[in-house]
Design an enzyme around this catalytic site. Structure first.
Site, PDB file in Angstrom:
ATOM      1  N   HIS A 157     -11.953  23.683  41.923  1.00  0.00           N
ATOM      2  CA  HIS A 157     -10.984  22.605  42.092  1.00  0.00           C
ATOM      3  C   HIS A 157     -10.903  21.809  40.805  1.00  0.00           C
ATOM      4  CE1 HIS A 157      -8.980  19.089  43.798  1.00  0.00           C
ATOM      5  NE2 HIS A 157      -8.616  19.888  44.776  1.00  0.00           N
ATOM      6  N   ASP A 209      -9.409  25.113  51.214  1.00  0.00           N
ATOM      7  CA  ASP A 209      -8.690  26.309  51.644  1.00  0.00           C
ATOM      8  C   ASP A 209      -9.595  27.459  52.035  1.00  0.00           C
ATOM      9  OD1 ASP A 209      -6.162  25.246  51.291  1.00  0.00           O
ATOM     10  OD2 ASP A 209      -6.260  25.585  49.142  1.00  0.00           O
TER      11      ASP A 209
END
Ligand code: ACO
Length: 428
Positions: free
Chosen positions: A306, A363
């Site tokens: 991320h 996710d």
């Protein structure tokens, strides 16, 4: 830097720039006058060191794995709150009283129907269109249906447009799904919750009664909370940039949906599930880990890494727990859950992932839950868009009312040809 000032030395000149402090998090250097003062721009592709605005909505400490909405930790909101309450919190700044929540719920519920002509608009799409393509088109088209809420200078119209977007998104998302499977559209039902209503519009058929499963409803509501807002990410920045020109909110949210679609952003949950399915069994994990580490192979572990989190994404923690609950409730023994677990375990103990601080993101587990509930992978990003609409709308409203707001207009480092004279085609 000293005394709240950053000094920039350029050749024999020196310039002072004020430091601005937020309530928490790094200070920022106010360089608004830099170009006028020093005739230079800053260079920051990907905006890794640039604060594009001031915001009071969401705070992330990526190193500590902290995510707060209006100060409240995401874990507490996901476990104890509801998506409608979080929507109210993001829009208004405070948690609602019981009466305020009731009124807000009622307002949203009464905006869930879409203009009847919108259903004919759907029929212009191919049945096999990706539902995100349909979402971009239909949400953008809302501005052609709701002219009475596109004046961004009118606070009442802004509020109506905000309510309409939050309320109609589940209806449009469910219609996109129904259209893709060739089933009739299902109208909203006002005695259901926001999330229960969405599940019914998605899965019921006129031929029989549909009962919303409370465990699935609660899990879905949690997923919506976990995706509601995430500071100045790519799609939110897109919404703000589109809105900075004065574009109407429906057009701005359509722009956000378009940005969210990319596999590096909202499309990652679809890509993560596809990857887990491709891996198939835990014995194939080392092969994929090796590929992810190979610089010559473009493959990346989807659902890992991320831009901001250099720690476990706090949303992934809730997501992993919810995945377990949903699979247990549905009696699904999905082998890819074991693959995900094992992959996470191996990656978290591998020096490559440790050194680069790559952890599972939101996710990684969401696809497993959504697939168990019955959503096709193409709908995953649509669900993300549905939930993120709350954040987009709240951020858009914050931007419109920010006195420092200006049209977004970055500059560049020009690397093209310098001035030269045009040569007529006969002489080229
Ligand atoms: N698998 C393997 N290696 C990775 C991964 C990954 N998933 N993510 C990053 N890396 C490596 C990169 O190769 C790079 O290595 P290098 O320094 O040797 O060149 C390093 O880690 C840093 O990666 P960047 O791409 O520079 O980091 P950036 O902040 O630009 O990217 C991103 C973040 C796009 C999320 C990236 O981690 C990625 O592509 N992850 C997979 C896609 C994904 O899951 N996206 C969802 C994001 S969450 C969301 O949108 C809700």
């Amino acid at each position: 830097m000293a005394d709240g000032t950053a000094k920039l030395a350029l050749g024999d000149k020196s310039f002072d720039y004020k430091l601005m402090s937020g309530t928490v998090g790094p200070d920022v250097i106010d360089i608004r006058k830099l170009y006028a003062d020093a005739d230079v721009f800053t260079y920051d592709p990907g905006f890794t060191s640039t604060a594009s605005c001031q915001s009071g909505l969401t705070y992330i400490d990526g190193d500590a794995g902290v995510l707060l909405h209006r100060g409240y930790p995401i874990g507490q909101l996901a476990e104890q709150s509801s998506f409608m309450e979080v929507a109210y919190l993001l829009l208004k700044g405070e948690l609602p009283s019981a009466d305020e929540l009731k009124t807000f719920n009622n307002t949203i519920t009464r905006h869930t129907m879409v203009h009847e002509q919108l259903s004919t608009f759907f029929r212009g799409f191919r049945r096999d269109a990706h539902p995100m393509a349909v979402m971009v088109g239909v949400v953008g088209a809302l501005s052609a249906f709701y002219h009475d809420s596109t004046d961004i200078n009118d606070p009442v119209q802004r509020e109506i447009a905000s309510h309409r977007l939050i309320a109609k998104m589940p209806t449009i998302a469910a219609m996109a799904y129904k259209y893709s499977v060739g089933q009739p559209f299902v109208y909203p039902k006002n005695d259901l919750s926001y999330t229960g209503n969405f599940l019914r519009m998605t899965y019921s058929v006129p031929a029989e009664e549909y009962e919303v499963d409370p465990v699935i409803e609660a899990a879905m509501d949690k997923i919506f909370i976990l995706h509601a807002d995430h500071e100045q990410n790519a799609s939110t920045s897109t919404v703000r940039l589109a809105g900075s020109s004065g574009a109407n909110p429906f057009a701005c949210i359509a722009a956000g949906i378009a940005c969210l679609w990319g596999p590096a952003h909202g499309g990652a949950n679809e890509a993560a599930l596809n990857m887990l399915r491709e891996i198939g069994t835990p014995d194939r994990i080392p092969e994929y880990i090796a590929r992810a580490k190979n610089k010559d192979d473009p493959f990346r572990l989807m659902g890992f890494g991320h831009r901001v989190y250099k720690n476990y994404d706090p949303r992934a923690t809730v997501m992993q727990k919810t995945a377990k609950e949903v699979l247990t409730k549905l009696g699904v023994t999905d082998p890819i859950f074991d693959v995900a677990h094992e992959l996470e375990h191996i990656a978290l103990n591998d020096p490559y992932f440790i050194d680069k601080k790559l952890y599972p993101n939101v996710d990684f587990y969401s696809g497993i839950i959504l697939s168990a509930i019955g959503f096709p992978t193409t709908m995953f990003t649509v669900l993300f868009a549905l939930a993120r609409t709350v954040g987009w709308v709240a951020q858009w409203n914050e931007m419109i009312t920010d006195p420092a707001q200006k049209i977004g207009r970055p500059r560049q480092l020009y690397t093209g040809p310098t001035q030269r004279d045009y040569v007529p085609v006969s002489q080229r």
